[in-house]
Scaffold this motif. Structure first.
Motif, mmCIF file in Angstrom:
data_model
loop_
_atom_site.group_PDB
_atom_site.id
_atom_site.type_symbol
_atom_site.label_atom_id
_atom_site.label_comp_id
_atom_site.label_asym_id
_atom_site.label_seq_id
_atom_site.Cartn_x
_atom_site.Cartn_y
_atom_site.Cartn_z
ATOM 1 N N ALA A 248 0.863 -1.185 0.000
ATOM 2 C CA ALA A 248 0.000 0.000 0.000
ATOM 3 C C ALA A 248 0.896 1.230 0.000
ATOM 4 C CB ALA A 248 -0.913 0.008 1.221
ATOM 5 N N ASN A 249 0.585 2.210 -0.849
ATOM 6 C CA ASN A 249 1.440 3.385 -0.984
ATOM 7 C C ASN A 249 0.813 4.681 -0.483
ATOM 8 O OD1 ASN A 249 4.039 2.632 -2.154
ATOM 9 N ND2 ASN A 249 2.859 1.909 -3.903
ATOM 10 N N TYR A 250 -0.467 4.876 -0.736
ATOM 11 C CA TYR A 250 -1.098 6.152 -0.389
ATOM 12 C C TYR A 250 -1.617 6.139 1.047
ATOM 13 C CZ TYR A 250 -0.632 6.884 -5.350
ATOM 14 O OH TYR A 250 -0.105 7.009 -6.614
ATOM 15 N N ILE A 271 3.467 -2.998 6.418
ATOM 16 C CA ILE A 271 3.169 -2.211 5.228
ATOM 17 C C ILE A 271 4.389 -2.185 4.315
ATOM 18 C CG2 ILE A 271 2.623 0.084 4.338
ATOM 19 C CD1 ILE A 271 0.237 -1.295 5.548
ATOM 20 N N VAL A 272 4.180 -2.449 3.032
ATOM 21 C CA VAL A 272 5.268 -2.492 2.047
ATOM 22 C C VAL A 272 5.023 -1.421 0.979
ATOM 23 C CG1 VAL A 272 6.532 -3.923 0.391
ATOM 24 C CG2 VAL A 272 5.528 -4.962 2.439
ATOM 25 N N GLY A 273 6.068 -0.706 0.616
ATOM 26 C CA GLY A 273 5.953 0.388 -0.354
ATOM 27 C C GLY A 273 5.905 1.701 0.379
ATOM 28 N N ALA A 274 4.711 2.051 0.897
ATOM 29 C CA ALA A 274 4.518 3.174 1.827
ATOM 30 C C ALA A 274 5.124 4.487 1.337
ATOM 31 C CB ALA A 274 5.089 2.810 3.198
ATOM 32 N N GLU A 275 4.938 4.806 0.065
ATOM 33 C CA GLU A 275 5.499 6.043 -0.473
ATOM 34 C C GLU A 275 4.930 7.276 0.224
ATOM 35 O OE1 GLU A 275 4.842 6.032 -4.660
ATOM 36 O OE2 GLU A 275 6.231 4.381 -5.049
ATOM 37 N N ASP A 276 3.701 7.168 0.714
ATOM 38 C CA ASP A 276 3.012 8.300 1.339
ATOM 39 C C ASP A 276 3.050 8.217 2.862
ATOM 40 O OD1 ASP A 276 1.808 10.671 0.704
ATOM 41 O OD2 ASP A 276 -0.221 9.870 0.599
ATOM 42 N N ALA A 277 3.999 7.442 3.407
ATOM 43 C CA ALA A 277 4.015 7.175 4.847
ATOM 44 C C ALA A 277 4.216 8.429 5.684
ATOM 45 C CB ALA A 277 5.104 6.159 5.172
ATOM 46 N N VAL A 289 3.056 -0.645 13.588
ATOM 47 C CA VAL A 289 3.142 -1.442 12.359
ATOM 48 C C VAL A 289 4.479 -1.161 11.675
ATOM 49 C CG1 VAL A 289 2.148 -1.843 10.076
ATOM 50 C CG2 VAL A 289 0.653 -1.480 12.042
ATOM 51 N N PRO A 290 5.305 -2.186 11.427
ATOM 52 C CA PRO A 290 6.567 -1.982 10.711
ATOM 53 C C PRO A 290 6.317 -1.588 9.258
ATOM 54 C CG PRO A 290 6.521 -4.105 11.849
ATOM 55 C CD PRO A 290 5.130 -3.578 11.852
ATOM 56 N N VAL A 291 7.333 -0.975 8.665
ATOM 57 C CA VAL A 291 7.236 -0.513 7.282
ATOM 58 C C VAL A 291 8.452 -0.983 6.496
ATOM 59 C CG1 VAL A 291 7.239 1.516 5.781
ATOM 60 C CG2 VAL A 291 5.850 1.517 7.852
ATOM 61 N N ILE A 292 8.209 -1.571 5.319
ATOM 62 C CA ILE A 292 9.277 -1.869 4.364
ATOM 63 C C ILE A 292 9.118 -0.889 3.212
ATOM 64 C CG2 ILE A 292 10.299 -3.566 2.800
ATOM 65 C CD1 ILE A 292 9.188 -5.774 4.571
ATOM 66 N N LEU A 293 9.992 0.102 3.159
ATOM 67 C CA LEU A 293 9.890 1.123 2.118
ATOM 68 C C LEU A 293 10.356 0.574 0.780
ATOM 69 C CD1 LEU A 293 11.261 4.232 4.059
ATOM 70 C CD2 LEU A 293 8.889 3.795 3.398
ATOM 71 N N GLY A 294 9.738 1.068 -0.298
ATOM 72 C CA GLY A 294 10.154 0.703 -1.647
ATOM 73 C C GLY A 294 11.349 1.536 -2.085
ATOM 74 N N PRO A 295 11.702 1.501 -3.362
ATOM 75 C CA PRO A 295 12.878 2.230 -3.857
ATOM 76 C C PRO A 295 12.839 3.711 -3.485
ATOM 77 C CG PRO A 295 12.028 0.766 -5.551
ATOM 78 C CD PRO A 295 11.033 0.739 -4.437
ATOM 79 N N MET A 296 13.923 4.193 -2.883
ATOM 80 C CA MET A 296 14.019 5.597 -2.470
ATOM 81 C C MET A 296 14.516 6.499 -3.586
ATOM 82 S SD MET A 296 15.918 5.016 1.142
ATOM 83 C CE MET A 296 16.648 6.650 0.988
ATOM 84 N N HIS A 297 15.295 5.946 -4.502
ATOM 85 C CA HIS A 297 15.904 6.762 -5.548
ATOM 86 C C HIS A 297 14.871 7.019 -6.648
ATOM 87 C CE1 HIS A 297 20.020 5.067 -4.081
ATOM 88 N NE2 HIS A 297 19.584 6.062 -3.335
ATOM 89 N N ARG A 298 13.960 7.923 -6.317
ATOM 90 C CA ARG A 298 12.838 8.238 -7.199
ATOM 91 C C ARG A 298 12.428 9.684 -6.974
ATOM 92 N NH1 ARG A 298 8.349 8.637 -3.988
ATOM 93 N NH2 ARG A 298 8.483 7.639 -1.941
ATOM 94 N N LEU A 299 11.509 10.164 -7.814
ATOM 95 C CA LEU A 299 10.948 11.490 -7.626
ATOM 96 C C LEU A 299 9.814 11.427 -6.602
ATOM 97 C CD1 LEU A 299 10.766 12.695 -11.339
ATOM 98 C CD2 LEU A 299 12.397 13.435 -9.597
ATOM 99 N N LEU A 326 14.391 -1.273 4.350
ATOM 100 C CA LEU A 326 14.498 -0.745 2.993
ATOM 101 C C LEU A 326 14.472 -1.885 1.983
ATOM 102 C CD1 LEU A 326 17.331 1.912 3.515
ATOM 103 C CD2 LEU A 326 14.866 2.231 3.705
ATOM 104 N N SER A 327 13.929 -1.610 0.800
ATOM 105 C CA SER A 327 13.864 -2.639 -0.239
ATOM 106 C C SER A 327 13.954 -1.995 -1.610
ATOM 107 C CB SER A 327 12.548 -3.430 -0.135
ATOM 108 O OG SER A 327 11.465 -2.682 -0.689
ATOM 109 N N TYR A 328 14.119 -2.838 -2.619
ATOM 110 C CA TYR A 328 13.967 -2.435 -4.017
ATOM 111 C C TYR A 328 12.771 -3.179 -4.587
ATOM 112 C CZ TYR A 328 17.661 0.749 -5.427
ATOM 113 O OH TYR A 328 18.416 1.871 -5.628
ATOM 114 N N GLU A 329 11.671 -3.161 -3.847
ATOM 115 C CA GLU A 329 10.449 -3.885 -4.208
ATOM 116 C C GLU A 329 10.043 -3.572 -5.647
ATOM 117 O OE1 GLU A 329 6.093 -4.700 -4.318
ATOM 118 O OE2 GLU A 329 6.874 -2.680 -4.124
ATOM 119 N N GLY A 330 9.940 -4.651 -6.463
ATOM 120 C CA GLY A 330 9.526 -4.486 -7.853
ATOM 121 C C GLY A 330 10.658 -4.239 -8.830
ATOM 122 N N GLU A 331 11.901 -4.091 -8.337
ATOM 123 C CA GLU A 331 13.022 -3.796 -9.238
ATOM 124 C C GLU A 331 14.184 -4.735 -8.908
ATOM 125 O OE1 GLU A 331 13.987 0.343 -9.335
ATOM 126 O OE2 GLU A 331 11.898 0.972 -9.219
#
Length: 434
Positions: A248-250, A271-277, A289-299, A326-331
């Protein structure tokens, strides 16, 4: 005749293909690494330290006075010793070439597949695995994808003959993609990503509600007969033996997903991704709730957001008391750059580097439930560790000179290194790697 010609050409091509190095043999005698700066993984740093391990288990960690009697001593003075990096939310070993369907084995047909197990699809012969190992990633979480419930992940070691040898923890959790308010679409003509309303959202939530209600009732049965494989796979969600990883991101999606998990009796939501955390920090902290963030090197997601917000986000969450990984979820190909994401988090998030290191070692181990054996360099834990020439989190000094998985000394050859040596030889250049 055509078939014979094709066979000859294929054999000729395969003859020139170098294979991955054979997995390392079990440790046969004690080993002591001396003189290095030891980064324990829990925030502690031991200068001029010594670490001793035998039969795959760490037997001593301390300063230069630590006894090394009877051990093979490897002098690594001036180097740095770290716990093996753990890559969560990865499809490494489950896919090889994105454009070749036969090499993709991370997704099953259907929308609700909690009984699917990713570990049996993990390909230890993947050419990608040695390339991530050479940046310090000694463990990876093999994760399924696709549909609403994709199946269960497992934690795998990155040096093994087969999946049975590679598995460190089988079926550590189930993966759910929360039906959000918005759906992303990718235009291959313009290479642009756009958002649109998710028309199937409510249908997806209704299906999940019914499935989890059935699974909870099934889990209360002592001896269900006949067994339902899908509901059987979900039993661990209600006794805490499995985590529920929710993509979930938003902000609204994150809140809704966590409330759903709590309502259904799930003991360990993640929660995985969590761009809007950043918008729901208080809610995440309140619910622990723990968080696994997706790729940080993004806009950033929005035009009016701080351009550095993705870099600052790990530090913001960690300082708030939230368990962050931290993760590179999806890449999957970029997974090898995971240590540098931690370096970015330290540089922009105002974190000490040892705190950032936790996000790819001990924090990840805690989330996956493997912190009793890996994640930190402590007596009694697995000797899964590495020796770097310099700072592991800096791409300029991340040069892995030794790696050990359960005490086994790993061969650090990979396809990239072989090509480097081959083409320097072709053009008559000095081989800087020798």
């Amino acid at each position: 005749m055509k078939k014979l010609t094709l066979s000859i050409l294929l054999l000729a091509a395969l003859k020139g293909v170098a294979q991955n190095p054979a997995p390392a043999r079990p440790q046969v005698r004690p080993v002591a690494l001396t003189g290095a700066t030891i980064h324990v993984g829990n925030g502690q740093v031991i200068p001029n330290g010594t670490i001793v391990f035998d039969k795959g288990v760490i037997t001593a960690v301390g300063n230069g006075d630590t006894p090394t009697t009877g051990a093979e001593v490897i002098n690594v003075a001036g180097k740095h010793v770290y716990p093996g990096v753990i890559s969560p939310a990865a499809t490494v070993g489950l896919q090889e070439v994105a454009s070749v369907r036969a090499t993709l084995d991370y997704q099953e047909t259907g929308s609700l597949n909690p009984n699917v197990r990713s570990l049996i699809a993990y390909n230890t012969d993947s050419e990608v695995i040695p390339t991530i190992r050479n940046n310090g990633l000694l463990m990876t979480q093999a994760v399924p994808d696709g549909g609403v419930m994709a199946g269960s992940s497992s934690v795998m070691q990155t040096d093994a003959w087969n999946w049975e040898d590679a598995v460190l923890k089988a079926d550590d959790g189930l993966w759910l993609s929360w039906p959000g308010y918005f759906a992303r679409s990718f235009d291959f003509e313009t290479f642009a990503v756009s958002l649109k309303k998710n028309e199937q959202r409510q249908d997806g939530i209704n299906a999940l509600t019914a499935t989890f209600a059935d699974a909870r009732a099934y889990a209360d049965l002592k001896n269900p007969a006949p067994k339902n494989l899908k509901l059987e796979a979900m039993k661990g969600l209600f006794d805490g033996s499995k985590a529920l990883y929710i993509r979930a991101n938003y902000g609204k999606d994150i809140i809704e997903a966590i409330r759903f998990a709590k309502q259904m009796g799930v003991r360990k939501p993640v929660i995985v991704g969590a761009e809007d955390a950043a918008r729901v920090i208080d809610f995440l902290k309140e619910n622990q709730v723990p968080v696994i963030l997706g790729p940080m090197h993004r806009l950033p997601n929005l035009q009016d957001e701080d351009v550095y917000l993705p870099y600052k986000l790990p530090g913001m969450l960690q300082k708030a008391g939230i368990l962050v990984s931290l993760s590179y979820e999806g890449e999957w190909w970029r997974t090898r750059n995971l240590p540098f994401q931690a370096g970015t988090a330290a540089g922009f998030g105002g974190l000490d580097k040892e705190e950032a290191l936790k996000m790819i070692t001990s924090n990840t181990a805690r989330i996956m439930g493997i912190d009793n054996v890996v994640g930190t360099l402590e007596k009694g834990k697995h000797a899964t560790l590495l020796v770097s020439k310099g700072d592991l989190l800096d791409m300029r000094t991340n040069v892995i000179e030794h790696a050990f998985i359960q005490g086994r000394h790993i061969n650090l050859d990979d396809k990239h290194k072989r090509l480097y040596h081959m083409y320097r030889e072709k053009y008559g250049q000095p081989d800087l790697g020798k």
